[in-house]
Design an enzyme around this catalytic site. Sequence first.
Site, PDB file in Angstrom:
ATOM      1  N   HIS A 183       1.515   4.487  -2.858  1.00 42.70           N
ATOM      2  CA  HIS A 183       1.670   5.947  -2.780  1.00 42.70           C
ATOM      3  C   HIS A 183       2.905   6.408  -3.569  1.00 42.70           C
ATOM      4  O   HIS A 183       2.879   7.450  -4.222  1.00 42.70           O
ATOM      5  CB  HIS A 183       1.799   6.401  -1.329  1.00 42.70           C
ATOM      6  CG  HIS A 183       0.515   6.332  -0.557  1.00 42.70           C
ATOM      7  ND1 HIS A 183      -0.658   6.914  -1.004  1.00 42.70           N
ATOM      8  CD2 HIS A 183       0.206   5.748   0.627  1.00 42.70           C
ATOM      9  CE1 HIS A 183      -1.614   6.699  -0.116  1.00 42.70           C
ATOM     10  NE2 HIS A 183      -1.125   5.983   0.874  1.00 42.70           N
ATOM     11  N   HIS A 201       0.837  -1.206   0.000  1.00 39.83           N
ATOM     12  CA  HIS A 201       0.000   0.000   0.000  1.00 39.83           C
ATOM     13  C   HIS A 201       0.875   1.260   0.000  1.00 39.83           C
ATOM     14  O   HIS A 201       0.626   2.198  -0.771  1.00 39.83           O
ATOM     15  CB  HIS A 201      -0.926   0.001   1.224  1.00 39.83           C
ATOM     16  CG  HIS A 201      -1.637   1.304   1.452  1.00 39.83           C
ATOM     17  ND1 HIS A 201      -2.890   1.572   0.940  1.00 39.83           N
ATOM     18  CD2 HIS A 201      -1.247   2.425   2.106  1.00 39.83           C
ATOM     19  CE1 HIS A 201      -3.229   2.806   1.285  1.00 39.83           C
ATOM     20  NE2 HIS A 201      -2.261   3.344   1.995  1.00 39.83           N
ATOM     21  N   GLU A 202       1.911   1.271   0.837  1.00 35.67           N
ATOM     22  CA  GLU A 202       2.806   2.439   0.866  1.00 35.67           C
ATOM     23  C   GLU A 202       3.525   2.584  -0.475  1.00 35.67           C
ATOM     24  O   GLU A 202       3.731   3.702  -0.959  1.00 35.67           O
ATOM     25  CB  GLU A 202       3.804   2.339   2.021  1.00 35.67           C
ATOM     26  CG  GLU A 202       3.166   2.295   3.420  1.00 35.67           C
ATOM     27  CD  GLU A 202       2.136   3.391   3.665  1.00 35.67           C
ATOM     28  OE1 GLU A 202       2.231   4.474   3.053  1.00 35.67           O
ATOM     29  OE2 GLU A 202       1.216   3.155   4.464  1.00 35.67           O
TER      30      GLU A 202
HETATM   31 ZN   LIG Z   1      -1.998   5.294   2.565  1.00 39.16          ZN
END
Ligand SMILES: [Zn+2]
Length: 237
Positions: free
Chosen positions: A110, A106-107
């Site tokens: 980004h 998830h990171e």
């Molecule tokens: Zn996030």
Amino acid sequence: MYGGYPMMGLFDPTFLLVIAGLVITGLASSYVNRTFKKYDQLKSRNGVTGTQAAQYILQNQGINDVGVQQIAGDLTDNYNSGNKLLSLSEATAQSTSVAAIGVAAHECGHAVQDAKHYIPLKLRAAIVPVANIGSTVSLPLILIGVFVGWNQTLINLGIFAFSLALLFQLVTLPVEFDASRRALSILREGNMLDQDELAAARKVLIAAALTYVAAALSTFLQLLRLVLLFGGNRRDD
Ligand SMILES: [Zn+2]
């Protein structure tokens, strides 16, 4: 001075909005903690740690200018586009669980948004300072407005300043959902997790997304309370 002023009463009914917000964010936070703990028990078959998964994904996505570091705290994982650092909490960095790999991915989502100049991410970064100022000056403006004899302009300015915090949280939602969507498709396409493991990682990421929805909802309820208490009508008690 304002004898019948609702905020001063012990039984201000709009305070229930604040309580509701606290309950919602509390439930969301305990749900994400429970879900992470549950799927942190499920070790991934590929056996890589969160840190290794993040490094592999970044390399795989052709992102060479982002560093991965470990930081303290629980679920403090984040990506900072300013210094190009992807920070993973200890539980994520060192664990080989599907929960850890999901959060690490998830990171990375980004970082991919940043590399691809994803507009909502830029918008959110631009709103941060404005939202911070807004939430700092909001209540002082409203209180000054009340105590100088109900200056509606000052009060409305305070309410507007508070609404900037809500705007930030609303812009955060597509950024977070998109990062999780990218994470799951990277994990699937890279064969990093099997089908059943992907389903578990998705549950962790959905639980994490709910905390952002809860935060926005709670801020909306606080804004609604400010509008109900101070919006538009002068009280001449
Ligand atoms: Zn996030």
